[in-house]
Motif scaffolding. Structure first.
Motif, short mmCIF file in Angstrom:
data_model
loop_
_atom_site.label_atom_id
_atom_site.label_comp_id
_atom_site.label_asym_id
_atom_site.label_seq_id
_atom_site.Cartn_x
_atom_site.Cartn_y
_atom_site.Cartn_z
N ALA A 73 2.58 -66.69 -106.84
CA ALA A 73 4.00 -67.45 -107.05
C ALA A 73 4.38 -67.14 -108.77
O ALA A 73 4.03 -66.13 -109.01
N SER A 74 4.81 -68.27 -109.20
CA SER A 74 5.43 -68.11 -110.71
C SER A 74 4.04 -67.91 -111.75
O SER A 74 4.76 -67.79 -112.70
N SER A 75 3.10 -68.10 -111.26
CA SER A 75 1.94 -67.80 -112.25
C SER A 75 1.90 -66.57 -112.61
O SER A 75 1.45 -66.02 -113.49
N GLN A 76 2.70 -65.64 -111.71
CA GLN A 76 2.68 -64.08 -112.20
C GLN A 76 3.76 -63.92 -113.50
O GLN A 76 3.57 -62.60 -114.13
N LYS A 77 4.44 -64.94 -113.89
CA LYS A 77 5.36 -64.64 -115.27
C LYS A 77 4.36 -64.60 -116.23
O LYS A 77 4.85 -64.22 -117.27
N LEU A 78 3.20 -65.02 -116.24
CA LEU A 78 2.35 -64.66 -117.49
C LEU A 78 2.28 -63.17 -117.51
O LEU A 78 2.16 -62.79 -118.77
N LEU A 79 2.08 -62.44 -116.53
CA LEU A 79 1.91 -61.05 -116.48
C LEU A 79 3.09 -60.48 -117.15
O LEU A 79 3.10 -59.36 -117.82
N THR A 80 4.14 -60.71 -116.78
CA THR A 80 5.62 -60.33 -117.22
C THR A 80 5.81 -60.28 -118.77
O THR A 80 5.97 -59.73 -119.48
N THR A 81 5.58 -61.51 -119.32
CA THR A 81 5.46 -61.84 -120.45
C THR A 81 4.61 -61.36 -121.35
O THR A 81 4.84 -60.80 -122.59
N ILE A 82 3.39 -60.97 -120.80
CA ILE A 82 2.25 -60.04 -121.35
C ILE A 82 2.68 -58.74 -121.74
O ILE A 82 2.57 -58.23 -122.73
#
Length: 486
Positions: A73-82
């Motif tokens: 789910a939205s925890s994946q947004k960490l990877l996008t910002t990384i």
């Protein structure tokens, strides 16, 4: 029974160090011996749980199903910002979004009436709201209206920086009608949303009252909505590609609901609004809204630019905070597009490839992840807790970490963590990104343990019959235990 016996046996033999070989197979290592039984006793209502806690040097500390694939789910947004910090560089780098541009250019068909062109740069902070105070499309309209161009031809909307407006594969049909499911475009306003309200008057009325609080986006039909006392049950049917939203259900008298819709074509909407703004300001607009495309620009060498205006460049830190604090899907997807542009690709596929490249570089096995979008909304995303913590520990070793880490939401302070872990520890001891879709709850990020050491962690619950509230309570209790015991 055997695994439970093995856990007890290891605890008794740990004194003489005889359980090293057993601990490799144990779901959770011996630093917190009670956690093994605690996790086994969890009632997940048919669901699955995955846990990974690592030191910042990547050393595993606690693991349960750490290499198993989950929907993040939205925890994946960490990877996008990384990936954004790693490939776009600091905020002065030209890869980050720029301000929207307006040009006035000669027309090949009408020398007396130049065309105006709105050029999108992937800035989702552009606004057409009536009460807009910053980064307003009306500023460009007023600038043009006060110039010498009192008559123009067409309004050309240029979103060619990205591919035409789209939604990522794996987004549910039910998501598309809501604000968080707005289509991705290089030219959009108010994050691809349109706002309205629906109300049921206390006095008798034939039907509820619907009104737009932004510029109208499509036709609406509220004739099937009843206004009886009792429960509120409002349903919306807005099919993809349709220009008609049909409401049904019941709205009790005296009820007013604010509504936010995700637009399927934010580019055309911006163009229509800008055309209306020009007309309201006395500019004679003889043409309509025309979408630019690479093919339609084949003869662009004959075009002469007569004037150029630009809105200020948005603050990239506000984009990151919108993603990591407010969980904005459109900000995440637009950011993924900017990451793709570093490989000169107008589609998001290159951005996805670069995110997966980071996961591989961080040490995750290729079977531990499949990235489908930048926001985590796609049901095609798969990620193991171990892959997430590998990326988080890898990020902590990068030179940009000190700039990125403070932008993650902190417990008890801001964003989606403002009401979590409030009373247990000092604010800021946990910085993490939440995740929540149907049957899924997740939390991943960093915490500072009672010992003072910092850890990266990920906890994913999938396919559960629990309510979101129940699942979050389980996740929070586990994380608090990690903070207390490590």
């Amino acid at each position: 029974m055997m695994s439970r016996w093995l856990s007890r046996a290891c605890r008794s033999l740990l004194i003489v160090g005889a359980c090293t070989s057993f601990l490799v197979a144990a779901p959770i290592q011996a630093q917190t011996p009670s956690a093994n039984d605690e996790i086994k006793d969890l009632d997940l209502k048919g669901g699955n749980i995955g846990i990974s806690v690592v030191r910042l040097d990547g050393t595993p500390v606690l693991e349960t199903n750490a290499q198993r694939r989950f929907l993040p789910a939205s925890s994946q947004k960490l990877l996008t910002t990384i990936a954004a910090f790693h490939f776009l560089g600091d905020f002065e780098n030209s890869g980050w979004p720029r301000g929207t541009v307006l040009t006035v250019e000669s027309s090949a068909t009408d020398a007396e009436r130049p065309n105006v062109r709105l050029i999108g740069t992937g800035d989702v902070t552009l606004s057409v709201a009536p009460d807009c105070q910053l980064n307003c499309l009306s500023t460009l309209a007023e600038t043009l209206a006060s110039s010498d161009f009192d008559e123009i031809g067409s309004v050309i909307v240029d979103d060619t920086l990205f591919r035409p407006p789209y939604r990522p594969d794996g987004w549910s049909h039910d998501d598309l009608k809501f604000a968080y499911g707005a289509a991705v475009s290089a030219l959009s306003a108010d994050r691809g949303e349109a706002a309205a309200r629906i109300s049921a008057p206390r006095q008798s009325s034939a039907s509820p009252l619907f009104s737009w609080t932004s510029y109208p986006a499509f036709e609406t039909d509220v004739s099937a909505v009843t206004m009886n006392s009792g429960s509120q049950e409002l349903e919306l049917d807005l099919q993809a590609g349709s220009n008609l939203a049909v409401f049904s259900g019941n709205l009790p008298p005296g009820t007013t609901l604010p509504l936010r819709f995700g637009l399927a074509d934010p580019t055309n909407y911006v163009g229509q609004v800008f055309r209306a703004m020009l007309i309201e300001r006395g500019v004679n607009v003889t043409g309509g809204v025309v979408r630019s495309s690479p093919n339609s620009e084949a003869g662009h060498n004959s075009r002469v630019e007569l004037a150029r205006y630009a809105l200020p460049t948005p603050n990239p830190s506000e984009t990151i905070e919108a993603i990591l604090h407010e969980s904005s899907n459109i900000d995440s997807e637009v950011l993924l597009q900017h990451i793709s542009l570093t490989l000169a690709d107008r589609t998001p596929e290159s951005g996805i490839w670069l995110v997966e490249h980071i996961l591989a570089e961080a040490g995750a096995e290729d079977y531990e992840y499949d990235v489908a979008d930048g926001s985590g909304l796609s049901v095609y995303n798969r990620l193991s807790p171990g892959a997430m913590t590998s990326a988080l520990s890898w990020a902590s070793q990068q030179e940009w970490y000190e700039a990125w880490y403070p932008l993650i939401a902190a417990n008890g302070e801001d964003g989606t963590l403002s009401r979590r872990f409030v009373a247990s520890f000092l604010p800021g001891m946990i910085r993490a990104k939440t995740g929540s879709v149907y049957g899924t709850d997740a939390l991943a990020g960093y915490f500072t343990a009672a010992s003072g050491e910092q850890y990266a962690f990920a906890v994913f619950i999938n396919d559960s019959g629990l309510t979101h509230r129940q699942a979050r309570r389980i996740i929070d209790d586990l994380v608090l235990g990690f903070v207390r015991d490590l």
